[in-house]
Design a protein around this motif. Structure first.
Motif, short mmCIF file in Angstrom:
data_model
loop_
_atom_site.label_atom_id
_atom_site.label_comp_id
_atom_site.label_asym_id
_atom_site.label_seq_id
_atom_site.Cartn_x
_atom_site.Cartn_y
_atom_site.Cartn_z
N TYR A 76 0.85 -1.19 0.00
CA TYR A 76 0.00 0.00 0.00
C TYR A 76 0.88 1.24 0.00
N THR A 77 0.46 2.28 -0.71
CA THR A 77 1.22 3.52 -0.73
C THR A 77 0.32 4.71 -1.03
N THR A 78 0.71 5.88 -0.52
CA THR A 78 0.03 7.13 -0.89
C THR A 78 0.77 7.84 -2.01
N ASN A 79 1.90 7.27 -2.43
CA ASN A 79 2.79 7.92 -3.40
C ASN A 79 2.48 7.45 -4.81
N LEU A 80 1.93 8.34 -5.64
CA LEU A 80 1.58 7.97 -7.01
C LEU A 80 2.82 7.61 -7.83
N GLU A 81 3.89 8.35 -7.64
CA GLU A 81 5.11 8.08 -8.39
C GLU A 81 5.64 6.68 -8.08
N GLU A 82 5.63 6.30 -6.81
CA GLU A 82 6.08 4.97 -6.42
C GLU A 82 5.24 3.89 -7.09
N ALA A 83 3.93 4.09 -7.11
CA ALA A 83 3.03 3.11 -7.73
C ALA A 83 3.25 3.02 -9.24
N ALA A 84 3.51 4.16 -9.87
CA ALA A 84 3.65 4.19 -11.32
C ALA A 84 4.98 3.66 -11.81
N VAL A 85 6.05 4.03 -11.12
CA VAL A 85 7.40 3.67 -11.57
C VAL A 85 7.63 2.16 -11.56
N GLN A 86 7.08 1.47 -10.57
CA GLN A 86 7.36 0.04 -10.46
C GLN A 86 6.35 -0.84 -11.21
N ALA A 87 5.35 -0.23 -11.84
CA ALA A 87 4.28 -1.00 -12.46
C ALA A 87 4.59 -1.42 -13.89
N ASP A 88 4.10 -2.61 -14.24
CA ASP A 88 4.10 -3.08 -15.63
C ASP A 88 2.72 -2.91 -16.25
N PHE A 89 1.72 -2.72 -15.37
CA PHE A 89 0.32 -2.62 -15.80
C PHE A 89 -0.39 -1.83 -14.71
#
Length: 294
Positions: A76-89
């Motif tokens: 879980y995270t409140t950080n959009l950048e963290e969620a976006a950078v590590q995602a493949d989808f």
């Protein structure tokens, strides 16, 4: 990127849809991140998922090992950048407002790798209206789950004229991996299939109620007994959230300009009053009263 290269999925929004979509992804074996700007929403999501999965283990739907494995893959995270950078989808499941979705997709386009697919869980907004703010229109698709996602076995995968066949196939492959039946629609239309049919039913139900033809409880009863629906249209509004339906109708009206697509006066009054259904304890029905199934 191929389907086999998708290892990490980020779900944006920890609300009634997002947290359950996230758990589906974790159960499907994906490293999963649920992102929300509200820390309290993430805490609530974690508690709800713990409760649901504990019940699943007790009922024998999954093993304790499967439950623990899913939670080990979930973050879980409140950080959009963290969620976006590590995602493949990435699956977006935020509020049903076009401006909010466009703002998020524009940020995602800057943060995520160029080959990452953006899927919107919007229940009515076609992806071409959102994709236009990105540089990857071919990699944007609708991935419409139904409430509650951990129960409902259907996902409408909707292509725009610019969504690539590869994007559609990879999204369908994700549906299969998370054990959901994906139905591919190659032509987009506001509301897609299920919600257009449901919207027609609810519109007629509201007309009958507001014209004084029948009480909302009797309309629900007739739909259950005569049409064999599991729940009536007013019960379904309470279950899904009256505000969700309101935003869907408002968006449809914004697109068409047809007064018939505007939310009814009764629904607008409930949204303004904050009586949104089960999640607030009161909607069409009062869930705080003894004997009312919550």
């Amino acid at each position: 990127m191929k389907s086999k290269d998708i290892k990490n999925i980020s779900v944006l929004g920890a609300g009634s849809m997002g947290h359950q979509i996230g758990m589906l992804c974790a159960l499907g074996g994906y490293e999963t991140t649920i992102q929300d700007i509200n820390e309290a929403a993430l805490t609530d999501a974690g508690e709800k998922l713990e409760g649901i999965m504990t019940k699943w283990v007790k009922k024998g739907k999954i093993t304790e090992e499967m439950k623990n494995g899913a939670f080990s893959r979930l973050r879980y995270t409140t950080n959009l950048e963290e969620a976006a950078v590590q995602a493949d989808f990435i699956i977006e499941a935020i509020v049903e407002k076009l401006d909010a979705k466009r703002e998020v997709f524009q940020k995602l386009d800057e943060l995520a790798a160029p080959d990452v697919i953006f899927a919107s869980n919007s229940s009515t907004i076609v992806n071409s209206l959102i994709a236009s703010v990105t540089s990857r229109k071919d990699k944007v698709v609708n991935m419409h789950f139904f409430f509650p996602p951990l129960v409902m076995d259907c996902v409408e995968v909707v292509m725009s004229d610019e969504t690539s066949e590869e994007t559609a196939k990879m999204t369908m492959d994700v549906c299969e991996r998370i054990n959901r039946t994906g139905v591919l629609l190659k032509k987009e239309i506001s509301g897609f299939v299920a919600n257009r049919i449901l919207g027609a039913l609810q519109k007629e139900a509201m007309y009958l109620y507001e014209e004084g033809i029948a009480d909302f409880k009797d309309i629900d009863l007739i739909c259950r007994k005569a049409l064999n629906h599991p729940i009536g249209p007013f019960e379904l509004m309470d279950l899904s959230g009256i505000d969700v339906g309101y935003y869907v109708m408002q968006q449809r009206y914004n697109e068409t300009g047809n007064p018939e697509d505007k939310p009814s006066k009764a629904i607008e009054e409930k949204v303004k009053a904050g009586t949104l259904g089960r999640k607030t304890g009161k909607g069409w029905y009062d869930y705080t009263k003894e004997g009312v199934k919550n």
